[in-house]
Structures are given as C-alpha cells and as structure tokens.
Motif scaffolding. Structure first.
Motif, short mmCIF file in Angstrom:
data_model
loop_
_atom_site.label_atom_id
_atom_site.label_comp_id
_atom_site.label_asym_id
_atom_site.label_seq_id
_atom_site.Cartn_x
_atom_site.Cartn_y
_atom_site.Cartn_z
N ASP A 1 -53.65 -91.16 47.72
CA ASP A 1 -52.78 -90.24 48.45
C ASP A 1 -51.89 -89.42 47.52
O ASP A 1 -51.72 -88.20 47.72
N ARG A 2 -51.32 -90.05 46.50
CA ARG A 2 -50.44 -89.32 45.60
C ARG A 2 -51.23 -88.36 44.72
O ARG A 2 -50.77 -87.25 44.41
N GLU B 1 -53.83 -86.75 45.63
CA GLU B 1 -54.11 -85.58 46.47
C GLU B 1 -52.91 -84.64 46.51
O GLU B 1 -53.06 -83.42 46.48
N ARG B 2 -51.70 -85.20 46.58
CA ARG B 2 -50.50 -84.35 46.59
C ARG B 2 -50.35 -83.64 45.24
O ARG B 2 -49.97 -82.47 45.19
N ALA C 1 -52.74 -80.83 45.14
CA ALA C 1 -52.25 -79.69 45.90
C ALA C 1 -51.22 -78.89 45.10
O ALA C 1 -51.20 -77.66 45.14
N ASP D 1 -46.46 -81.09 42.99
CA ASP D 1 -46.55 -81.68 44.34
C ASP D 1 -46.87 -80.58 45.34
O ASP D 1 -46.46 -79.43 45.19
N ASP E 1 -48.91 -79.89 49.61
CA ASP E 1 -49.50 -80.39 50.86
C ASP E 1 -51.02 -80.43 50.71
O ASP E 1 -51.66 -79.39 50.50
N PRO E 2 -51.64 -81.62 50.81
CA PRO E 2 -53.10 -81.72 50.64
C PRO E 2 -53.88 -80.87 51.63
O PRO E 2 -55.08 -80.64 51.42
#
Length: 502
Positions: free
Chosen positions: A45-46, A48-49, A52, A145, A147-148
């Motif tokens: 998850d991180r 992916e951020r 993005a 950082d 938004d995916p």
C-alpha cells in the motif's frame, strides 16, 4: 521450495510478487529496522502511494531513475514504487563518489536521481548538483506521496530490462549490467531454494540495499513470508544489539562478515554471540575452508556459502544438508535451471538468472559465447556430486617461469597459519620470472611478526609445491577492501607493490 513459494515464484513481475504476498500475509512483517517495522500489506500500500507521488513528478514506465540510498525501509519502498510504475531503475552504492556516480548517471541517461541528502557526513545532494544530475530529489525519512487512483495499470511483462546495476569499476570504468524482473526473481528463488528458510526465520540485510543482493534477498522474503532486519550501518560490536533484539536466525553477507562475527565470538568463548542465530550465509568472495570450520566449531552455527556476481546474483549455494566437507571446500550446487559449462577451466553460465547483457553492446558481444553462455572469468571444476569448486580468476593466475600458479590455493593454505588473520596473494612483474608470487597478510592482535622464511616453511609443511612458494611477503595493518561486501581489492595491492623492489 514449498508449494506457496513455488506458486509465488511464477509471478511475472516483482510487483505481482509483492501483490500476491500482500494478499497472503498482509499483517506479517517484511522489514524490521531499529524500533520500526513494515508489513507485507504496508509494503504494497505504501509503495503504491510513493508510486503515485513519483507519477506526479513525471516518472513513467521506462523512465530511468537512479538512486543512491542507504539500507533503509524507505529505500525498499522507493524501489518497489519504481517497480510498480515499470520505471528503469539504476541503484548506485552509497559509498561511491564523483567518478562512479557521474559515470552511472551519464551512461544510464538518468532522468531523475534520488539521494539521501547529507548522510554519514557527506552531502549527496551537493554531489548530484556538482555532477549536473537531472531531477534530483531527496529520500530519507520522507518519500514522494500521492493518490494511487492516478496510477496506470502495473507492468505485466517481466522480461523487459528495468534494472541497471553496476560492476565495481576497479581498474576501469564500471559496466552497466542489464536485468529484468524475471532474472531478479530467478536469482532470489535460487537463493531461497538453497537456504530453505521457514516462515519462522528472521533474516538480515547488513550490506547496501543498492547491491544486487538487495532484490536477491528481498525476493526470498516475499517467497517465504518472513522478515529481515535492515542495518543502515554495519559495524561490530555495535550492530549486535539489532541482531539480538529482533532474534535474527539467518545472518551473513560475505567472507569478511564471517570473520568479523568470529572475531567477536572469540571475545567470549562459549557464550553464543547471537542466541537465536542458526545459519550464516553469504557469498561474493572466496571462503577459506579453515574459516568455515572455525565458524561452525566456535559459533555453533551452520555456514553455507555461495557464488554469485552482479551479472548472475545466484549461481550456486551450499545447502544446509550438504556434507561438512562440501560446505567447507565448495561453493555448493547450481539450482535447477542454472547451466554450468566449463571451457578450458573457465566457468560459463546460462539460465534465467543470467543478466541480459551490458549497456555497451560491444561488452555484451564479448561476454557471451556463441551458445549464449556468459563467460565469467572464474576458474573451477565440478565434483562428481555436482558441487562447484572455484580455483581462482583468470587474472589471478600467476604465471611464473611459464608455470600457472593459483593464488587461491596459496591463500587457503595461509589461512591455516595461526599468525595470519587474512591473506591475499598477487603476482608482481619480474624481469627474470615473468611474475613473482607476493603474499600480503594481516595478522591478528598479539601475533608474532611473520617472516618470509616462516611463511615458506609453513607452506612447505602443508604440501605446497616449491615452485608456488611466495618470493615476497608484505605484512599490513589492513588489506584494502571494497565498501559493499568487503572484498579485498587486489588491484590496489598490485599497484602498491609493483613499483617497489625488495
């Protein structure tokens, strides 16, 4: 390899491997560092951020991004974020300076360059600006950082070149080694197949994550679902607290690491240095049989050593169920899918873990033979049981009066001498003999100073042929070593002593 690991190993890309492990083990840790941890789910998850955030900076599939970062959780996140985007990443060892870094940035045509700012007293941002690097951004505690939701689909093709690693340019410029996700997954799967870890193990990465061993080791974590402790700076005894705190069961790195652990163990004989440790494993440099036996005897752990290089991160590896003799005297066996061919004693390789060549097409053409085997420059032979024995490198063969002499053979014998801590043997130019044999040794604290007569007498007693005996001895406080796996830099010894006569 267990069934789950085997299924994961069929992932076409590194990002697919991360996604599958995150679904299977979202709450289990993958990286531990000081008082921090990152789970497999958080890694997905991180990353992916971060991907993005990089996408917002202009990084796309195929964009070349260089990074020169220490071994940190953030470094792994950045690397997997780039893998999520399908960018081409070129890691640079954090100890390298202007010459190596500038060469890598130019040759790879890097469009972005991630640096740690000021790290260990050195300003990497200033270095990047001095070199005219493009797209410089700092990564240490903070990461890009975003938004995916903005991300395009992840890459599906694992056979596209998306990694450029660099050989250690010692006497010439480094070579840019081309890897794919599939070649890195194959290398990590080979390592996992040999070491046979379990979900209850705790590994360790005490070498630069930018080394080819970084993804090699991380693939093993993803396949088997166990964590590793990251060490931003490795030094003993300081790092021991981290090993003990996290209950490390598998440690290592290279021969120099084994020696360092053994030296610490000898300060308190009989008291286990790391109570949970069961296995030392590594590669990257020759392993004297005497060192293997001393580690096993005095530390009470297994030691499995392997053979790899930037071009092929995992070639052979000792297995825990190998005999003591094979573990001490060989580099282990190749895994399924790794072909070894011996041509005039030279080890040549073909398999999925082999790199796709070099940035320079001329270097690629020179490195591979007509059948697609990589010429390694290493010399060796296979035992009847299929274990590989390395006898040295072509450039390490000393030709004295027309006779070939293996530096490795003399070094292994020197390591048996109680007054030798470490040793390197090199050939030096000699007008009468072509080359003479020079032994350069470190001595342990308190040892009586060695003489050439004492060394040659000892080597004779070990059965070394007279024509192989060193004609010169140099005793040094410390052998010159590289910053990654602490390999001895023999070219520096040749340069240092070639111009002096004794």
């Amino acid at each position: 390899m267990n069934d789950t690991a085997h299924a994961l190993g069929s992932a076409p890309t590194l990002w697919e491997l991360v996604s599958r492990r995150a679904e299977l083990s979202p709450g289990l840790p993958v990286f531990l560092q000081d008082d921090r941890s990152l789970t497999f789910g958080e890694l997905h998850d991180r990353a992916e951020r971060v991907a993005a955030g990089l996408y917002g900076m202009g990084v796309r599939a195929g964009t070349v991004v260089a990074w020169q970062l220490p071994t940190r959780i953030e470094t792994a996140l950045l690397s997997f974020a780039l893998a999520r985007l399908g960018a081409v990443q070129t890691p640079v060892i954090p100890f390298h300076r202007d010459r190596e870094v500038g060469f890598a940035l130019r040759e790879a045509k890097a469009e972005f360059f991630a640096v740690p700012g000021v790290w260990r007293g050195f300003d990497h941002t200033e270095l990047a600006r001095r070199l005219g690097a493009k797209g410089v951004f700092e990564v240490y505690e903070a990461l890009p950082d975003g938004d995916p939701a903005v991300l395009p689909p992840p890459p599906a093709d694992g056979t596209t070149v998306r990694w450029i690693y660099w050989t250690s340019g010692t006497t010439s410029d480094p070579k840019g080694v081309l890897h794919t996700d599939r070649s890195l997954i194959a290398g990590g799967a080979c390592l996992a197949h040999a070491l046979r870890p379990t979900a209850g193990d705790v590994g360790s990465i005490a070498f630069p994550y930018a080394h080819i061993g970084g993804p090699d080791y991380t693939v093993m974590l993803l396949l088997y679902g166990f964590p590793a402790v990251l060490f931003e700076q490795f030094a003993l005894p300081g790092a021991l607290a981290g090993y003990r705190r996290h209950g490390v069961t598998i440690a290592g790195g290279s021969t120099a690491f084994y020696s360092m652990f053994l030296a610490e163990q000898r300060k308190q004989p009989g008291v286990k240095l790391i109570p949970t440790l069961r296995l030392l494993a590594g590669g990257g440099a020759p392993k004297p049989p005497g060192l293997h036996h001393a580690v096993v005897r005095e530390m009470g752990v297994q030691l499995t050593h392997g053979y790899g290089m930037t071009e092929v991160p995992m070639i052979t590896m000792g297995a825990p169920d190998d005999s003591a003799e094979n573990l001490a005297t060989t580099e282990g066996r190749p895994p399924q899918g790794m072909e070894i061919r011996l041509v005039d004693g030279e080890v040549r390789l073909r398999g999925e873990a082999v790199c796709r060549g070099y940035l320079d097409p001329a270097q690629t053409a020179e490195a591979f033979d007509a059948d697609g085997f990589l010429r390694t420059g290493d010399l060796g032979h296979l035992t009847d049981g299929g274990h590989l024995v390395l006898t040295g490198r072509r450039k390490d063969v000393i030709i004295r009066k027309g006779e070939n002499i293996s530096a490795r053979e003399i070094e292994d014998l020197l390591h048996r001498h109680p007054a030798v801590g470490d040793a390197a043997v090199v050939g030096l130019p000699d007008p009468e003999r072509g080359e003479l044999v020079c032994a350069v040794v470190e001595q342990p604290p308190g040892a009586a100073e060695l003489t050439l007569d004492a060394v040659t007498s000892f080597l004779r007693s070990q059965g070394l042929s007279v024509h192989k005996l060193p004609e010169r001895l140099e005793v040094v406080d410390a052998l010159p070593r590289g910053e990654t796996l602490r390999k001895v830099l023999k070219y520096q010894l040749r340069e240092r002593y070639s111009g002096t006569v004794k």
